[in-house]
Design a protein around this motif. Sequence first.
Motif, PDB file in Angstrom:
ATOM      1  N   ALA A 100      56.951  45.735  47.208  1.00 21.65           N
ATOM      2  CA  ALA A 100      56.635  44.303  47.210  1.00 21.65           C
ATOM      3  C   ALA A 100      55.405  43.981  46.377  1.00 21.65           C
ATOM      4  O   ALA A 100      55.100  42.819  46.141  1.00 21.65           O
ATOM      5  CB  ALA A 100      56.413  43.827  48.638  1.00 21.65           C
ATOM      6  N   ARG A 101      54.692  45.024  45.948  1.00 22.16           N
ATOM      7  CA  ARG A 101      53.418  44.871  45.232  1.00 22.16           C
ATOM      8  C   ARG A 101      52.448  44.014  46.048  1.00 22.16           C
ATOM      9  O   ARG A 101      51.892  43.031  45.579  1.00 22.16           O
ATOM     10  CB  ARG A 101      53.618  44.289  43.833  1.00 22.16           C
ATOM     11  CG  ARG A 101      54.192  45.281  42.846  1.00 22.16           C
ATOM     12  CD  ARG A 101      54.160  44.749  41.435  1.00 22.16           C
ATOM     13  NE  ARG A 101      54.760  45.683  40.504  1.00 22.16           N
ATOM     14  CZ  ARG A 101      55.057  45.390  39.240  1.00 22.16           C
ATOM     15  NH1 ARG A 101      54.807  44.178  38.764  1.00 22.16           N
ATOM     16  NH2 ARG A 101      55.595  46.303  38.451  1.00 22.16           N
ATOM     17  N   THR A 102      52.246  44.441  47.278  1.00 30.21           N
ATOM     18  CA  THR A 102      51.272  43.803  48.156  1.00 30.21           C
ATOM     19  C   THR A 102      50.469  44.881  48.870  1.00 30.21           C
ATOM     20  O   THR A 102      50.880  46.042  48.949  1.00 30.21           O
ATOM     21  CB  THR A 102      51.941  42.895  49.206  1.00 30.21           C
ATOM     22  OG1 THR A 102      52.784  43.694  50.045  1.00 30.21           O
ATOM     23  CG2 THR A 102      52.737  41.783  48.557  1.00 30.21           C
ATOM     24  N   ALA A 103      49.324  44.479  49.400  1.00 30.80           N
ATOM     25  CA  ALA A 103      48.515  45.371  50.224  1.00 30.80           C
ATOM     26  C   ALA A 103      47.944  44.565  51.382  1.00 30.80           C
ATOM     27  O   ALA A 103      47.500  43.425  51.198  1.00 30.80           O
ATOM     28  CB  ALA A 103      47.385  45.994  49.403  1.00 30.80           C
ATOM     29  N   ARG A 104      47.979  45.143  52.560  1.00 31.23           N
ATOM     30  CA  ARG A 104      47.382  44.548  53.742  1.00 31.23           C
ATOM     31  C   ARG A 104      46.016  45.201  53.931  1.00 31.23           C
ATOM     32  O   ARG A 104      45.915  46.417  54.093  1.00 31.23           O
ATOM     33  CB  ARG A 104      48.255  44.780  54.966  1.00 31.23           C
ATOM     34  CG  ARG A 104      47.666  44.342  56.283  1.00 31.23           C
ATOM     35  CD  ARG A 104      47.666  42.831  56.479  1.00 31.23           C
ATOM     36  NE  ARG A 104      48.997  42.266  56.520  1.00 31.23           N
ATOM     37  CZ  ARG A 104      49.233  40.979  56.727  1.00 31.23           C
ATOM     38  NH1 ARG A 104      48.214  40.136  56.888  1.00 31.23           N
ATOM     39  NH2 ARG A 104      50.481  40.517  56.734  1.00 31.23           N
ATOM     40  N   LEU A 105      44.959  44.399  53.904  1.00 32.18           N
ATOM     41  CA  LEU A 105      43.600  44.925  53.906  1.00 32.18           C
ATOM     42  C   LEU A 105      42.832  44.458  55.122  1.00 32.18           C
ATOM     43  O   LEU A 105      42.769  43.253  55.412  1.00 32.18           O
ATOM     44  CB  LEU A 105      42.847  44.462  52.652  1.00 32.18           C
ATOM     45  CG  LEU A 105      43.539  44.649  51.294  1.00 32.18           C
ATOM     46  CD1 LEU A 105      42.690  44.048  50.191  1.00 32.18           C
ATOM     47  CD2 LEU A 105      43.818  46.124  51.040  1.00 32.18           C
ATOM     48  N   SER A 106      42.218  45.391  55.831  1.00 36.32           N
ATOM     49  CA  SER A 106      41.211  45.027  56.813  1.00 36.32           C
ATOM     50  C   SER A 106      39.952  44.601  56.062  1.00 36.32           C
ATOM     51  O   SER A 106      39.784  44.936  54.881  1.00 36.32           O
ATOM     52  CB  SER A 106      40.913  46.213  57.734  1.00 36.32           C
ATOM     53  OG  SER A 106      42.037  46.510  58.538  1.00 36.32           O
ATOM     54  N   PRO A 107      39.043  43.883  56.712  1.00 37.18           N
ATOM     55  CA  PRO A 107      37.938  43.275  55.965  1.00 37.18           C
ATOM     56  C   PRO A 107      36.928  44.232  55.364  1.00 37.18           C
ATOM     57  O   PRO A 107      36.251  43.889  54.391  1.00 37.18           O
ATOM     58  CB  PRO A 107      37.270  42.352  56.998  1.00 37.18           C
ATOM     59  CG  PRO A 107      37.733  42.843  58.322  1.00 37.18           C
ATOM     60  CD  PRO A 107      39.083  43.419  58.110  1.00 37.18           C
ATOM     61  N   VAL A 108      36.805  45.453  55.906  1.00 34.97           N
ATOM     62  CA  VAL A 108      35.750  46.334  55.412  1.00 34.97           C
ATOM     63  C   VAL A 108      36.342  47.522  54.655  1.00 34.97           C
ATOM     64  O   VAL A 108      35.985  48.679  54.856  1.00 34.97           O
ATOM     65  CB  VAL A 108      34.815  46.769  56.553  1.00 34.97           C
ATOM     66  CG1 VAL A 108      33.597  47.517  56.008  1.00 34.97           C
ATOM     67  CG2 VAL A 108      34.318  45.543  57.317  1.00 34.97           C
ATOM     68  N   VAL A 109      37.274  47.220  53.767  1.00 38.28           N
ATOM     69  CA  VAL A 109      37.775  48.197  52.797  1.00 38.28           C
ATOM     70  C   VAL A 109      36.933  48.044  51.540  1.00 38.28           C
ATOM     71  O   VAL A 109      36.804  46.937  51.002  1.00 38.28           O
ATOM     72  CB  VAL A 109      39.259  47.937  52.474  1.00 38.28           C
ATOM     73  CG1 VAL A 109      39.748  48.884  51.392  1.00 38.28           C
ATOM     74  CG2 VAL A 109      40.095  48.067  53.731  1.00 38.28           C
ATOM     75  N   SER A 110      36.342  49.127  51.060  1.00 32.22           N
ATOM     76  CA  SER A 110      35.474  49.023  49.888  1.00 32.22           C
ATOM     77  C   SER A 110      36.309  48.898  48.614  1.00 32.22           C
ATOM     78  O   SER A 110      37.471  49.322  48.549  1.00 32.22           O
ATOM     79  CB  SER A 110      34.559  50.240  49.781  1.00 32.22           C
ATOM     80  OG  SER A 110      35.295  51.396  49.404  1.00 32.22           O
ATOM     81  N   ASN A 111      35.702  48.326  47.588  1.00 32.13           N
ATOM     82  CA  ASN A 111      36.372  48.209  46.298  1.00 32.13           C
ATOM     83  C   ASN A 111      36.807  49.573  45.766  1.00 32.13           C
ATOM     84  O   ASN A 111      37.911  49.728  45.236  1.00 32.13           O
ATOM     85  CB  ASN A 111      35.444  47.546  45.282  1.00 32.13           C
ATOM     86  CG  ASN A 111      35.217  46.072  45.582  1.00 32.13           C
ATOM     87  OD1 ASN A 111      36.128  45.366  45.981  1.00 32.13           O
ATOM     88  ND2 ASN A 111      33.990  45.620  45.383  1.00 32.13           N
ATOM     89  N   ARG A 112      35.949  50.563  45.915  1.00 27.90           N
ATOM     90  CA  ARG A 112      36.273  51.898  45.403  1.00 27.90           C
ATOM     91  C   ARG A 112      37.461  52.497  46.161  1.00 27.90           C
ATOM     92  O   ARG A 112      38.377  53.064  45.550  1.00 27.90           O
ATOM     93  CB  ARG A 112      35.062  52.825  45.496  1.00 27.90           C
ATOM     94  CG  ARG A 112      35.265  54.166  44.777  1.00 27.90           C
ATOM     95  CD  ARG A 112      34.084  55.091  44.979  1.00 27.90           C
ATOM     96  NE  ARG A 112      32.902  54.680  44.275  1.00 27.90           N
ATOM     97  CZ  ARG A 112      32.573  55.067  43.034  1.00 27.90           C
ATOM     98  NH1 ARG A 112      33.390  55.872  42.360  1.00 27.90           N
ATOM     99  NH2 ARG A 112      31.448  54.663  42.488  1.00 27.90           N
ATOM    100  N   ARG A 113      37.438  52.368  47.476  1.00 24.18           N
ATOM    101  CA  ARG A 113      38.542  52.924  48.262  1.00 24.18           C
ATOM    102  C   ARG A 113      39.845  52.194  47.964  1.00 24.18           C
ATOM    103  O   ARG A 113      40.913  52.804  47.855  1.00 24.18           O
ATOM    104  CB  ARG A 113      38.213  52.831  49.753  1.00 24.18           C
ATOM    105  CG  ARG A 113      39.301  53.458  50.625  1.00 24.18           C
ATOM    106  CD  ARG A 113      38.970  53.355  52.089  1.00 24.18           C
ATOM    107  NE  ARG A 113      40.133  53.734  52.897  1.00 24.18           N
ATOM    108  CZ  ARG A 113      40.418  53.228  54.073  1.00 24.18           C
ATOM    109  NH1 ARG A 113      39.636  52.309  54.610  1.00 24.18           N
ATOM    110  NH2 ARG A 113      41.480  53.622  54.735  1.00 24.18           N
ATOM    111  N   LEU A 114      39.779  50.882  47.834  1.00 19.29           N
ATOM    112  CA  LEU A 114      40.975  50.108  47.529  1.00 19.29           C
ATOM    113  C   LEU A 114      41.550  50.513  46.184  1.00 19.29           C
ATOM    114  O   LEU A 114      42.764  50.739  46.056  1.00 19.29           O
ATOM    115  CB  LEU A 114      40.650  48.618  47.533  1.00 19.29           C
ATOM    116  CG  LEU A 114      41.778  47.674  47.099  1.00 19.29           C
ATOM    117  CD1 LEU A 114      43.005  47.848  47.989  1.00 19.29           C
ATOM    118  CD2 LEU A 114      41.290  46.225  47.111  1.00 19.29           C
TER     119      LEU A 114
END
Length: 461
Positions: A100-114
């Motif tokens: 689907a080209r989507t990601a579900r993110l919790s609020p404290v995911v870092s830019n580097r980890r994402l």
Amino acid sequence: MGTEMLRGTRGTVVWRGSDAYERTRRAMLWNAWKPERFPELIVTVASRDDVVRAVRFARARGLRVAVRGGGHNWWGSPLRDGGMLVDLSGLRDVVINPAARTARLSPVVSNRRLAAALAEHGLAFPAGHCGQVVVSGYLLAGGFGWNTRVWGPACHSVREIDVVTADGELVYANERDNAELFWAARGAGPGFFGVVTSYLVDVYPLPRALTTSTYVYSLADAEEVAGWASDLGDRLPPMVEPSFLLAAAPPGVTAEQPGKVAIVTAAAFADSTDAAVEALAPLDRCPAAGRALQAQVAVPSTFDGLFDAAATFWPEGRRYAADTAWSNAELGDVVSRLREPILAAPARESVILATLSPELRDVDPAADTAFSVAGRTLLDCYAVWQERADDAANRAWLRETMAALEPVTVGHYVGEADLTAEPERARRCYTEQNWQRLQALRARFDPDGLFHTYPDGVAPR
């Protein structure tokens, strides 16, 4: 202390006066400078149910609520006097749907980890420029990050959110359901009147040949180079993100004027090496290119490489003060106003960054998001120092530098603006239409003022 409503919280609850309080309070900010502001209790949540429980407790006890994600928070927005601080640092999940080209993110995911998680699936996102910053405050502020000229501000990629309202209810919001709340969450920044516990975002194919070029010039050449670079964003393809910096000379470079240099850098988000080299070629046509103190041309990179490069300008363990300005002026005019301030900076590591994104000048955010863009160039000024004794001098330098930019300033970026600088600073981060709409929505969704909003221009303590 009346904590019965917080029983069952999977996270931790720390009250002012307890042994763990000051250690916990100071840990709420990445910045080594910590304002002298003291919440009554800090609730570090471990689930969205904890968020609901915390907000309901605060409402029942008449406690105002501040929220902490874990980004830079230059002016210390999570730390407010009195009330409750809800710390989201325990919410770190990433769920990617490659099909689907989507990601579900919790609020404290870092830019580097994402970026790393998405790269495993050949995907990418317009993540913020600094790897340690997390998505919550970044997306709430609008999200001016990597490859914005193609992917747009990151908040334009948010498809839906889960948010705990001032009533202590967990609701779902997108362009159809709770649309007004969804509009506000994409740009209100620290003035948002809720706690977002989850973001569903669109993601994009990962550029296969991310490539950078960097040219370091003497400060004596800064105005000539800036004059040439004024329309660089127009001359480069959108997949190239150009920037201009006034900063300390990097290792191995000898600068003539008190260790300061001008740096032109660009990242090409290309799909082939040939395309990247061609896209970056105009940078080598600067009239001063032959006088460059250092040139690193068409160097293959990755998102990790971009984050590492940014970390050299914003290292951990420093004391920071920052402010921003959008400008439509010619870059040469802007730099002429900044040459003396950068030389007068009391700390060597202080840096001024200009990101050239002319496409954003024509974006009308009023119809879709609270995020308001007003200018072809975003100017970021950072005072960077180490000793507490130097706090006043560095903060004064930042204010003086911003005053020098005032004649060419048309607005501010709420994600990095010093909202304590003056009473109108937050308002100037938005179009007037957006500002009035935000105030009306705050009155509707948080009539009792449960959530802290923008400061009233008070000096940081």
